[in-house]
Structures are given as C-alpha cells and as structure tokens.
Scaffold this active site. Sequence first.
Site, PDB file in Angstrom:
ATOM      1  N   CYS A  16      44.618  41.824  48.268  1.00  0.00           N
ATOM      2  CA  CYS A  16      43.539  41.068  48.694  1.00  0.00           C
ATOM      3  C   CYS A  16      43.883  39.566  48.899  1.00  0.00           C
ATOM      4  O   CYS A  16      43.422  38.779  49.700  1.00  0.00           O
ATOM      5  CB  CYS A  16      42.230  41.338  47.966  1.00  0.00           C
ATOM      6  SG  CYS A  16      42.447  40.868  46.133  1.00  0.00           S
ATOM      7  N   HIS A 118      38.980  39.797  42.793  1.00  0.00           N
ATOM      8  CA  HIS A 118      39.033  39.969  44.241  1.00  0.00           C
ATOM      9  C   HIS A 118      38.924  38.817  44.902  1.00  0.00           C
ATOM     10  O   HIS A 118      38.237  37.749  44.791  1.00  0.00           O
ATOM     11  CB  HIS A 118      38.022  40.716  44.820  1.00  0.00           C
ATOM     12  CG  HIS A 118      38.178  41.402  46.132  1.00  0.00           C
ATOM     13  ND1 HIS A 118      39.179  41.962  46.818  1.00  0.00           N
ATOM     14  CD2 HIS A 118      37.376  40.902  47.340  1.00  0.00           C
ATOM     15  CE1 HIS A 118      38.900  41.804  48.118  1.00  0.00           C
ATOM     16  NE2 HIS A 118      37.897  41.307  48.580  1.00  0.00           N
TER      17      HIS A 118
END
Length: 197
Positions: A16, A118
């Site tokens: 990510c 994330h």
Amino acid sequence: MPISKIYHEKQTRQLCALHALNNLFQGHQPYTKAELDEICCNLSPNVWINPHRSVLGLGNYDVNVIMTALQLRSCEAVWFDKRKDPSCINLDVIVGFILNIPSDYKLGIITLPLRKRHWIAVRRIEERYYNLDSKLSLPECIGNEADVLQFLREQLMTNERELFLVLENSGRGQEEEGSTQRWLRDSHVRHKTTNGT
C-alpha cells in the site's frame, strides 16, 4: 477529468505504501518495490530483520521509508498535528496528502480480530480532490477544497489515523525561519507569532 483517466494502482500484497506514492505522483517516475526495499536496507544496514518492512519482505513499509522516498522526488512529508483543524492548511502549497489508517486482516471473506496499518493518498487533480486508496476499485472524487478539508477532519476524528502533508522541498534549510511552517495559511502563522506559541 474522467475517473478512468486518473492513474490508480490497485492493492497487491502489502504494498500500500508503494501504491500510495505512485498514486500521489500519478505514475510520474513510478517507484518500484526494489527501490523501497533498497531504502529499507539503507535505513538499517547489516540487520537480519529489517524494522522498516514486513519480516518476509513483502511490503508493509513504515513512515521512514515513505519520507525517504519522497525526498528522492524533491518532496518532504510533514506530520499534521490532529489537534489543529485542517482549515489551517494552505492547500496551494500541498502536493497531496498521505494518510495512515487502520485496516482489518481478512482471510477470504472472514475478518480476523487483528488490525494492520494502511497507507492511502489524496490529491487534487485539475479542480477536484480524489481519494486514491489502492483498496478502492476506482478513485473516489472527494470534491472541492471545502470538501477535502471536511474529509480530512472526519479522518482525524479518531486517534488511530495519522495525516502527512506532502510538499515540494523548498530548498531552504530547516533552520531558516518559517521553512517548516510554510504549509500554514498566513492568518494562522500571524496568529501563532502574535501569541508567541
């Protein structure tokens, strides 16, 4: 601009951070996994387990890697103190935003009782701001300046989220007065100077 024309990398493995960086810069001079792995090794040479990525080397890069990667593109990341309201941000000097948010672990359709982190990118493209989260199937239009400030406000309502402002490197020394505060709106800089805080 049609959403289909916006550069948007989709989530693969634990990459990510890589996707957030490439989405932020819209695929211009894209970063590679090898480049981020090299940054990890440079940050912590001669270690068996590198603390800046996952144990298996599949990604999950930390903020040190992102900050170093941004420096390679003549940019810098500034941590935003969530006690401030996003309205103090001078959006004219911001390349974009990188958010660190909690995310669930999933095995197929089963959500495990574990949390991971994330990275997502948000930036203006033409006159609109977009959420370029790699977990989205398409970029998500946030809207105008007022809309993005409200979006950031909502994101920062919990302690689990962190916001980094991405700016082009000014080329001035950090010790030069105001160089670290250039992302503040002028009215907020004057207020801060007047109050002596």
